[in-house]
Motif scaffolding. Structure first.
Motif, short mmCIF file in Angstrom:
data_model
loop_
_atom_site.label_atom_id
_atom_site.label_comp_id
_atom_site.label_asym_id
_atom_site.label_seq_id
_atom_site.Cartn_x
_atom_site.Cartn_y
_atom_site.Cartn_z
N ARG A 89 41.77 42.63 32.17
CA ARG A 89 41.83 42.55 33.59
C ARG A 89 43.09 42.36 33.93
O ARG A 89 43.63 42.93 34.74
CB ARG A 89 40.90 41.61 33.96
CG ARG A 89 40.90 41.40 35.59
CD ARG A 89 40.59 42.90 36.31
NE ARG A 89 39.30 43.08 36.71
CZ ARG A 89 38.82 44.05 37.53
NH1 ARG A 89 39.52 44.70 37.99
NH2 ARG A 89 37.58 44.02 37.56
N ALA A 90 43.87 41.46 33.51
CA ALA A 90 45.24 41.14 33.72
C ALA A 90 46.29 42.15 33.21
O ALA A 90 47.11 42.74 34.02
CB ALA A 90 45.70 39.87 32.94
N ASN A 91 46.29 42.97 32.02
CA ASN A 91 47.02 44.03 31.95
C ASN A 91 46.69 45.05 32.83
O ASN A 91 47.57 46.00 32.79
CB ASN A 91 46.76 44.15 30.43
CG ASN A 91 47.12 43.39 29.36
OD1 ASN A 91 48.13 42.67 29.81
ND2 ASN A 91 46.77 43.29 28.08
N TYR A 92 45.34 45.28 33.22
CA TYR A 92 45.17 46.44 34.08
C TYR A 92 46.04 46.64 35.30
O TYR A 92 46.03 47.66 35.64
CB TYR A 92 43.47 46.54 34.31
CG TYR A 92 43.04 47.54 35.24
CD1 TYR A 92 42.95 48.86 34.55
CD2 TYR A 92 42.41 47.43 36.25
CE1 TYR A 92 42.76 49.86 35.33
CE2 TYR A 92 42.03 48.57 37.18
CZ TYR A 92 41.99 49.79 36.47
OH TYR A 92 41.65 51.05 37.19
N ALA A 93 46.47 45.69 35.73
CA ALA A 93 47.35 45.74 36.95
C ALA A 93 48.28 46.57 36.61
O ALA A 93 49.00 47.04 37.55
CB ALA A 93 47.81 44.21 37.24
#
Length: 289
Positions: free
Chosen positions: A190-194
């Protein structure tokens, strides 16, 4: 400095930002920010007007921010919102990346592993080691890791993804079963999806995982954010062999945005012996009859 959230700022990114703000707002109680709870609340957490008041911004402006509208936002305003929503360091960084604040690195390809990194993987053998990109596609590994997780190494396409091996194949046993470790991987995704909002391969993976696993869909909807952290102990379960415990340490791969090399050091002599047994099994499996 004013950031204009429009133009190249896609609808998908605005939607992701709005969803993140809503989930963070709903987890903050009025008491935590010094407000009376009130008699009737239709939703958990803070109301939009309360966030706006505490952050010192207009109610209409904040409402539009949660409605995907293309509006202007300053660094100072987002800082104020982050304080009201009690965002931790990882969540605050996530907010800035979604809002494309100046200084946040732009995404670039992470699918090519530098040759020197491949050489390091080989040098680390017989300790298992691999390289993942930001969505946990396996990009490279050494022979020890191939023996540790053969289903992933032998896969192709969507299935050559660690999260798909964990959540996407309900009819097949995965050696990684620790729910906390698996949930932390979703939070890192989820963090990397940014950095990749709206990219077709990311959307395809996330939609496929949500469709295949109610557990993944629930974790994804919670929008928990977690940056790669310190070393952790991971357990790999093997039918007929037992449990192999390793200490997993991740290192960012230079010249990539979010690829990481992960080294798995067996914790005990018994774990070292079990990894060696797995390698021998792999050799026997590949040896001509």
């Amino acid at each position: 400095m004013v950031l204009v959230i429009q133009g190249t700022y896609s609808k998908a990114r605005r939607e992701e930002l709005a969803s993140f703000l809503r989930t963070r707002r709903e987890r903050v109680t009025p008491a935590e920010v010094g407000l009376a709870p009130g008699v009737r609340r239709r939703t958990p957490g803070l109301r939009r007007e309360e966030v706006a008041q505490l952050a010192g911004v207009g109610v209409t402006w904040y409402t539009w921010l949660e409605q995907w509208r293309p509006i202007n936002a300053s660094v100072q305003v987002l800082d104020a919102i982050a304080r009201v929503l009690r965002l931790g360091p990882s969540e605050r960084w996530h907010l800035y990346r979604l809002a494309e604040l100046p200084g946040v690195p732009a995404p670039r390809s992470t699918d090519t592993v530098p040759s020197e990194v491949v050489a390091v993987l080989d040098a680390i053998d017989p300790s298992p080691a691999c390289v993942y990109n930001g969505k946990y596609d396996l990009l490279a590994c050494n022979e020890a890791y191939a023996a540790l997780f053969p289903e992933l190494v032998d896969a192709s396409g969507l299935e050559r993804n660690a999260l798909w091996q964990i959540y996407g194949q309900q009819d097949r046993c995965c050696p990684v079963t620790d729910p906390e470790i698996c949930a932390a991987m979703v939070a890192t995704l989820r963090a990397n999806y940014a950095n990749h909002v709206g990219e077709a391969d990311w959307v395809e993976l996330i939609e496929a995982l949500c469709g295949a696993s109610e557990q993944f869909a629930r974790l994804w909807a919670e929008q928990t954010i977690e940056e790669p952290g310190p070393p952790v102990t991971k357990a790999f379960e093997f039918y007929g062999l037992g449990t192999i415990r390793v200490r997993a340490t991740g290192f960012p791969v230079q010249r990539t945005l979010d690829a990481r090399m992960v080294v798995y050091l067996p914790e005990t002599a018994a774990d070292v012996a079990l990894v060696a047994e797995l390698r021998e099994r792999a050799v026997r499996r590949l040896r001509p009859a």
